[in-house]
Design an enzyme around this catalytic site. Structure first.
Site, PDB file in Angstrom:
ATOM      1  N   GLY A   2     -66.256  56.421  84.371  1.00  0.00           N
ATOM      2  CA  GLY A   2     -65.814  57.147  85.329  1.00  0.00           C
ATOM      3  C   GLY A   2     -65.733  58.650  84.842  1.00  0.00           C
ATOM      4  CD  GLN A   3     -67.559  62.553  80.471  1.00  0.00           C
ATOM      5  OE1 GLN A   3     -68.407  61.741  80.061  1.00  0.00           O
ATOM      6  NE2 GLN A   3     -67.459  63.821  80.246  1.00  0.00           N
TER       7      GLN A   3
ATOM      8  CG  HIS B 116     -61.866  65.835  79.760  1.00  0.00           C
ATOM      9  ND1 HIS B 116     -63.053  65.915  79.992  1.00  0.00           N
ATOM     10  CD2 HIS B 116     -60.993  65.078  80.571  1.00  0.00           C
ATOM     11  CE1 HIS B 116     -63.146  65.124  81.213  1.00  0.00           C
ATOM     12  NE2 HIS B 116     -62.098  64.391  81.491  1.00  0.00           N
TER      13      HIS B 116
ATOM     14  CG  ASN C 232     -62.284  58.233  81.552  1.00  0.00           C
ATOM     15  OD1 ASN C 232     -62.029  57.057  81.212  1.00  0.00           O
ATOM     16  ND2 ASN C 232     -61.763  58.888  82.627  1.00  0.00           N
TER      17      ASN C 232
ATOM     18  CG  ASP D 215     -55.421  65.217  85.786  1.00  0.00           C
ATOM     19  OD1 ASP D 215     -56.686  64.998  84.941  1.00  0.00           O
ATOM     20  OD2 ASP D 215     -55.689  65.350  86.799  1.00  0.00           O
TER      21      ASP D 215
ATOM     22  CG  HIS E 294     -57.687  61.520  80.942  1.00  0.00           C
ATOM     23  ND1 HIS E 294     -57.356  62.144  82.253  1.00  0.00           N
ATOM     24  CD2 HIS E 294     -58.997  61.608  80.634  1.00  0.00           C
ATOM     25  CE1 HIS E 294     -58.416  62.338  82.640  1.00  0.00           C
ATOM     26  NE2 HIS E 294     -59.735  61.929  81.725  1.00  0.00           N
TER      27      HIS E 294
HETATM   28  P1  AMP Z   1     -62.548  62.231  83.871  1.00  0.00           P
HETATM   29  O1  AMP Z   1     -62.962  61.366  85.046  1.00  0.00           O
HETATM   30  O2  AMP Z   1     -62.226  61.791  82.414  1.00  0.00           O
HETATM   31  O3  AMP Z   1     -63.818  63.631  83.684  1.00  0.00           O
HETATM   32  O4  AMP Z   1     -61.476  63.049  84.244  1.00  0.00           O
HETATM   33  C1  AMP Z   1     -61.500  64.511  84.919  1.00  0.00           C
HETATM   34  C2  AMP Z   1     -60.023  64.818  85.428  1.00  0.00           C
HETATM   35  O5  AMP Z   1     -60.231  66.230  85.770  1.00  0.00           O
HETATM   36  C3  AMP Z   1     -59.430  63.840  86.427  1.00  0.00           C
HETATM   37  O6  AMP Z   1     -58.255  63.460  86.018  1.00  0.00           O
HETATM   38  C4  AMP Z   1     -59.282  65.063  87.480  1.00  0.00           C
HETATM   39  O7  AMP Z   1     -58.046  64.813  88.319  1.00  0.00           O
HETATM   40  C5  AMP Z   1     -59.231  66.217  86.659  1.00  0.00           C
HETATM   41  N1  AMP Z   1     -59.138  67.800  87.363  1.00  0.00           N
HETATM   42  C6  AMP Z   1     -60.264  68.063  88.418  1.00  0.00           C
HETATM   43  N2  AMP Z   1     -60.198  69.175  88.354  1.00  0.00           N
HETATM   44  C7  AMP Z   1     -59.330  69.569  87.760  1.00  0.00           C
HETATM   45  C8  AMP Z   1     -58.815  70.997  87.691  1.00  0.00           C
HETATM   46  N3  AMP Z   1     -59.347  72.181  88.577  1.00  0.00           N
HETATM   47  N4  AMP Z   1     -57.454  71.156  86.902  1.00  0.00           N
HETATM   48  C9  AMP Z   1     -57.020  70.070  86.308  1.00  0.00           C
HETATM   49  N5  AMP Z   1     -57.367  68.889  86.410  1.00  0.00           N
HETATM   50  C10 AMP Z   1     -58.348  68.837  87.198  1.00  0.00           C
END
Ligand code: AMP
Length: 111
Positions: free
Chosen positions: A91-92, A98, A85, A29, A100
């Protein structure tokens, strides 16, 4: 719909890859909330978990196996959180499914 993760999967954006096979990619991340914060995703684009059809259950099972392997690789097998999420209320932010994988510190209560 193209997302940041779709671009990473296609090699159009950089990412720090920690696992890859024909079906699954895992990356670090970009904004980690813990010493270990990985994102495990199918290469096939589903907006989120709720949109995955039942016949894709083997893919979800494989993602969980990859999570186990990465927990071992990153030495957090004794304590980690695996979460997704699902939807705006959760909060997605990126609408490409994906999970975490978070660990490496005491995580405390979920909410
Ligand atoms: P979500 O809120 O579950 O959709 O999580 C999206 C996640 O993607 C967040 O934890 C961000 O920090 C992460 N994120 C956003 N852009 C990137 C990127 N370019 N490379 C890696 N992680 C990212």
């Amino acid at each position: 719909m193209t997302t940041i993760f779709g671009k990473i999967i296609r090699g159009e954006l950089p990412a720090e890859k920690v696992f890859e096979n024909e079906r699954i990619l895992a990356i670090k991340d970009l904004y980690p909330v813990a010493p270990v914060h990985l994102l495990i995703m199918p290469k096939k684009a589903f907006p989120n978990l709720q949109s995955v059809p039942p016949d894709e259950a083997p893919l979800l099972a494989e993602i969980f196996s990859v999570a186990q392997k990465l927990a071992n690789d990153f030495h957090i097998e004794g304590g980690y959180r695996l979460l997704t999420n699902n939807g705006a209320d959760a909060g997605q932010a990126v609408f490409h499914l994906h999970f975490h994988l978070i660990g490496g510190k005491h995580l405390g209560p979920i909410a």
